[in-house]
Motif scaffolding. Structure first.
Motif, PDB file in Angstrom:
ATOM      1  N   GLY A   1      62.527  98.023 -42.674  1.00  0.00           N
ATOM      2  CA  GLY A   1      61.097  98.011 -42.352  1.00  0.00           C
ATOM      3  C   GLY A   1      60.204  97.475 -43.448  1.00  0.00           C
ATOM      4  N   ASP A   2      60.790  96.916 -44.489  1.00  0.00           N
ATOM      5  CA  ASP A   2      59.974  96.445 -45.619  1.00  0.00           C
ATOM      6  C   ASP A   2      60.111  94.942 -45.776  1.00  0.00           C
ATOM      7  OD1 ASP A   2      59.149  99.114 -46.680  1.00  0.00           O
ATOM      8  OD2 ASP A   2      61.328  99.331 -46.766  1.00  0.00           O
ATOM      9  N   SER A   3      58.971  94.257 -45.778  1.00  0.00           N
ATOM     10  CA  SER A   3      58.988  92.800 -45.883  1.00  0.00           C
ATOM     11  C   SER A   3      57.958  92.331 -46.898  1.00  0.00           C
ATOM     12  CB  SER A   3      58.606  92.138 -44.553  1.00  0.00           C
ATOM     13  OG  SER A   3      59.485  92.516 -43.539  1.00  0.00           O
ATOM     14  N   ARG A   4      58.256  91.184 -47.473  1.00  0.00           N
ATOM     15  CA  ARG A   4      57.228  90.533 -48.288  1.00  0.00           C
ATOM     16  C   ARG A   4      57.285  89.046 -48.032  1.00  0.00           C
ATOM     17  NH1 ARG A   4      56.053  91.315 -54.703  1.00  0.00           N
ATOM     18  NH2 ARG A   4      54.649  89.544 -54.957  1.00  0.00           N
ATOM     19  N   ILE A   5      56.094  88.487 -47.950  1.00  0.00           N
ATOM     20  CA  ILE A   5      55.930  87.085 -47.586  1.00  0.00           C
ATOM     21  C   ILE A   5      55.411  86.326 -48.792  1.00  0.00           C
ATOM     22  CG2 ILE A   5      54.454  85.577 -46.211  1.00  0.00           C
ATOM     23  CD1 ILE A   5      54.333  87.992 -44.219  1.00  0.00           C
ATOM     24  N   LEU A   6      56.031  85.206 -49.050  1.00  0.00           N
ATOM     25  CA  LEU A   6      55.574  84.326 -50.127  1.00  0.00           C
ATOM     26  C   LEU A   6      54.918  83.130 -49.455  1.00  0.00           C
ATOM     27  CD1 LEU A   6      55.828  84.034 -53.214  1.00  0.00           C
ATOM     28  CD2 LEU A   6      58.012  82.906 -52.847  1.00  0.00           C
ATOM     29  N   GLY A   7      53.672  82.887 -49.767  1.00  0.00           N
ATOM     30  CA  GLY A   7      52.960  81.750 -49.193  1.00  0.00           C
ATOM     31  C   GLY A   7      52.767  81.907 -47.696  1.00  0.00           C
ATOM     32  N   ASP A   8      52.621  80.779 -47.019  1.00  0.00           N
ATOM     33  CA  ASP A   8      52.499  80.822 -45.560  1.00  0.00           C
ATOM     34  C   ASP A   8      53.797  80.287 -44.950  1.00  0.00           C
ATOM     35  OD1 ASP A   8      52.418  78.122 -45.914  1.00  0.00           O
ATOM     36  OD2 ASP A   8      50.320  77.888 -45.348  1.00  0.00           O
ATOM     37  N   ARG A   9      53.815  80.187 -43.619  1.00  0.00           N
ATOM     38  CA  ARG A   9      55.045  79.745 -42.967  1.00  0.00           C
ATOM     39  C   ARG A   9      54.992  78.232 -42.805  1.00  0.00           C
ATOM     40  NH1 ARG A   9      58.318  79.771 -38.314  1.00  0.00           N
ATOM     41  NH2 ARG A   9      60.135  81.055 -38.771  1.00  0.00           N
ATOM     42  N   HIS A  10      54.884  77.596 -43.925  1.00  0.00           N
ATOM     43  CA  HIS A  10      54.774  76.152 -43.957  1.00  0.00           C
ATOM     44  C   HIS A  10      53.601  75.691 -43.080  1.00  0.00           C
ATOM     45  CE1 HIS A  10      56.600  72.825 -45.905  1.00  0.00           C
ATOM     46  NE2 HIS A  10      56.513  72.102 -44.813  1.00  0.00           N
ATOM     47  N   ARG A  11      52.432  75.945 -43.576  1.00  0.00           N
ATOM     48  CA  ARG A  11      51.151  75.549 -42.955  1.00  0.00           C
ATOM     49  C   ARG A  11      50.776  76.373 -41.730  1.00  0.00           C
ATOM     50  NH1 ARG A  11      52.992  70.731 -45.264  1.00  0.00           N
ATOM     51  NH2 ARG A  11      54.133  69.954 -43.457  1.00  0.00           N
ATOM     52  N   ARG A  12      51.511  77.481 -41.484  1.00  0.00           N
ATOM     53  CA  ARG A  12      51.120  78.430 -40.429  1.00  0.00           C
ATOM     54  C   ARG A  12      51.273  79.825 -41.018  1.00  0.00           C
ATOM     55  NH1 ARG A  12      54.582  77.894 -35.362  1.00  0.00           N
ATOM     56  NH2 ARG A  12      56.244  77.075 -36.652  1.00  0.00           N
ATOM     57  N   PRO A  13      50.575  80.826 -40.472  1.00  0.00           N
ATOM     58  CA  PRO A  13      50.843  82.177 -40.987  1.00  0.00           C
ATOM     59  C   PRO A  13      52.198  82.679 -40.482  1.00  0.00           C
ATOM     60  CG  PRO A  13      49.227  82.250 -39.207  1.00  0.00           C
ATOM     61  CD  PRO A  13      49.515  80.799 -39.454  1.00  0.00           C
ATOM     62  N   TRP A  14      52.791  83.587 -41.213  1.00  0.00           N
ATOM     63  CA  TRP A  14      53.975  84.286 -40.718  1.00  0.00           C
ATOM     64  C   TRP A  14      53.510  85.320 -39.706  1.00  0.00           C
ATOM     65  CZ3 TRP A  14      58.944  83.271 -42.519  1.00  0.00           C
ATOM     66  CH2 TRP A  14      59.023  82.446 -43.657  1.00  0.00           C
ATOM     67  N   MET A  15      54.287  85.524 -38.666  1.00  0.00           N
ATOM     68  CA  MET A  15      53.911  86.527 -37.673  1.00  0.00           C
ATOM     69  C   MET A  15      54.817  87.748 -37.847  1.00  0.00           C
ATOM     70  SD  MET A  15      51.479  85.008 -36.164  1.00  0.00           S
ATOM     71  CE  MET A  15      51.203  86.174 -34.853  1.00  0.00           C
ATOM     72  N   ILE A  16      54.217  88.842 -38.173  1.00  0.00           N
ATOM     73  CA  ILE A  16      54.992  90.073 -38.341  1.00  0.00           C
ATOM     74  C   ILE A  16      54.607  91.028 -37.211  1.00  0.00           C
ATOM     75  CG2 ILE A  16      55.431  92.049 -39.866  1.00  0.00           C
ATOM     76  CD1 ILE A  16      56.473  89.520 -41.114  1.00  0.00           C
ATOM     77  N   GLY A  17      55.597  91.399 -36.424  1.00  0.00           N
ATOM     78  CA  GLY A  17      55.322  92.268 -35.285  1.00  0.00           C
ATOM     79  C   GLY A  17      55.525  93.731 -35.636  1.00  0.00           C
ATOM     80  N   ILE A  18      54.678  94.582 -35.095  1.00  0.00           N
ATOM     81  CA  ILE A  18      54.872  96.034 -35.221  1.00  0.00           C
ATOM     82  C   ILE A  18      55.496  96.520 -33.924  1.00  0.00           C
ATOM     83  CG2 ILE A  18      53.750  98.270 -35.530  1.00  0.00           C
ATOM     84  CD1 ILE A  18      51.605  96.837 -37.141  1.00  0.00           C
ATOM     85  N   ARG A  19      56.631  97.129 -34.080  1.00  0.00           N
ATOM     86  CA  ARG A  19      57.425  97.508 -32.918  1.00  0.00           C
ATOM     87  C   ARG A  19      56.818  98.715 -32.196  1.00  0.00           C
ATOM     88  NH1 ARG A  19      63.446  98.832 -34.491  1.00  0.00           N
ATOM     89  NH2 ARG A  19      63.599  96.590 -34.721  1.00  0.00           N
ATOM     90  N   ASP A  20      57.004  98.726 -30.888  1.00  0.00           N
ATOM     91  CA  ASP A  20      56.631  99.904 -30.112  1.00  0.00           C
ATOM     92  C   ASP A  20      57.621 101.019 -30.451  1.00  0.00           C
ATOM     93  OD1 ASP A  20      56.437 101.883 -28.132  1.00  0.00           O
ATOM     94  OD2 ASP A  20      55.769 100.443 -26.627  1.00  0.00           O
TER      95      ASP A  20
END
Ligand code: AMP
Ligand code: MG
Length: 340
Positions: A203-222
């Motif tokens: 459940g732990d993530s870290r993002i470096l920069g963007d997703r190559h000119r797009r944001p990264w999409m992180i979903g929160i699970r139901d």
């Protein structure tokens, strides 16, 4: 911290579901790897810059995860953590700078949260076995409950030692070590020259920069429907951690017995189903997601609102989304509860 206002969340959720269904954009320009380490799923994904030895960089992240697991796992008798648990009640135990620093960080979060986050939860927590559906009796808990108190951990920065003030104290870094491992992984990627990347440990993530000119999409699970995403956050350059009551649990007498322990009772914390925290680094978001889970909606969000650069999305006991004030659209401020 860059985030998009809550108003876009439906759109974002749709695009994440699409992303989940279609997989990530194809192409040889992304390095992707997933392994089971630290009792969880580790994923590494990054955009390959020209001249980069991508397999070597990805493997270095996985090796770092294994190293941290070997040092900090409570399930390995030969880990540094297990040695502390065996010996620290008898004498001060010298430890690595890495473990010492993480224990200091854990203590800071304990102080900040009035003891909601407390790695000595394990003094009782070790009696739970979620696979075997075992939980301690009231008697077993009451015999040990006073061993849950972070102030019983004596840290000597000069000698770099750990000592427990009483016998029977145990520590477990399950609420903070994965975030630490993710931060170390991101550092390795950065040193490799990665500018767009993601490291996830459960459940732990870290993002470096963007997703190559797009944001990264992180979903929160139901929390009650696996594979359903209730909200997706478009993010860049940030860490995000989720603590949920659905990760390790069993149901006994109609009650959900899960792995996040209220230090005051020695029982599973009640009040929210999941707590997601956004912030600058994963060590912080990991510890704070566990903390907010224990504190519950009101006290948890009040804590988050005091901390600059930190935000949270909670799913409460009724399945409703609740946001910290930094994520609320201006019209909803102040004090209006977020509705879905
Ligand atoms: P997370 O999924 O990050 O919330 O971490 C959950 C893990 O944190 C559990 O599996 C335990 O190892 C540990 N933990 C449980 N309760 C607490 C607590 N009150 N304070 C600190 N760590 C905890
Ligand atoms: Mg956590």
């Amino acid at each position: 911290m860059p985030f998009f206002p809550v108003a876009v969340r439906r759109l974002a959720a749709l695009s994440t579901l699409a992303l989940l269904a279609a997989g990530s954009p194809a192409g040889a320009d992304w390095h992707r790897d997933a392994r089971d380490i630290m009792g969880t799923r580790i994923t590494v994904e990054f955009w390959i810059e020209p001249g980069m030895n991508a397999p070597r960089c990805g493997d270095a992240v996985m090796a770092e995860m294994r190293r941290i697991d070997a040092a900090m796992s409570p399930f390995r008798d030969d880990s540094e953590l297990s040695r502390v648990n065996r010996e620290a009640a008898d004498r001060p135990v010298p430890v690595s700078a890495e473990l010492f620093d993480l224990l200091e960080r854990a203590r800071q979060i304990s102080v900040l949260s009035g003891g909601a986050f407390d790695v000595t939860f394990a003094s009782v927590g070790y009696l739970y076995d979620y696979r075997q559906r075992r939980q301690p009796s009231e008697k077993e808990i009451s015999r040990r409950l006073d061993r849950i108190d972070y102030r019983l951990i004596e840290l000597d920065p000069q000698a770099r030692t750990v000592r427990f003030a009483k016998p029977g104290v145990r520590i477990d870094l399950g609420g903070i070590a994965k975030g630490h491992a993710v931060d170390r992984g991101i550092r390795i990627l950065r040193d490799c020259g990665v500018r767009s990347g993601l490291v996830t440990a459960g459940g732990d993530s870290r993002i470096l920069g963007d997703r190559h000119r797009r944001p990264w999409m992180i979903g929160i699970r139901d929390p009650r429907q696996r594979d359903h995403v209730v909200v997706a956050l478009p993010l860049s350059d940030t860490a995000v951690s989720t603590s949920g009551d659905y990760e390790r649990f069993f149901i006994a007498n109609g009650e959900r017995v899960h792995h996040i322990i209220h230090p005051g009772t020695g029982r599973s914390a009640r009040g929210v189903r999941s707590a997601t925290v956004l912030g600058p680094d994963a060590t912080t978001t990991d510890a704070l997601s566990t903390t907010v889970f224990v504190l519950g909606t009101q006290r948890g969000l009040a804590l988050i609102d005091r901390l600059p650069g930190i935000d949270a999305v909670l799913i409460d006991a009724n399945g409703r989304l609740q946001y910290s004030s930094g994520l609320m659209p201006p019209a909803a401020k102040p004090g209006k509860p977020a509705q879905d």
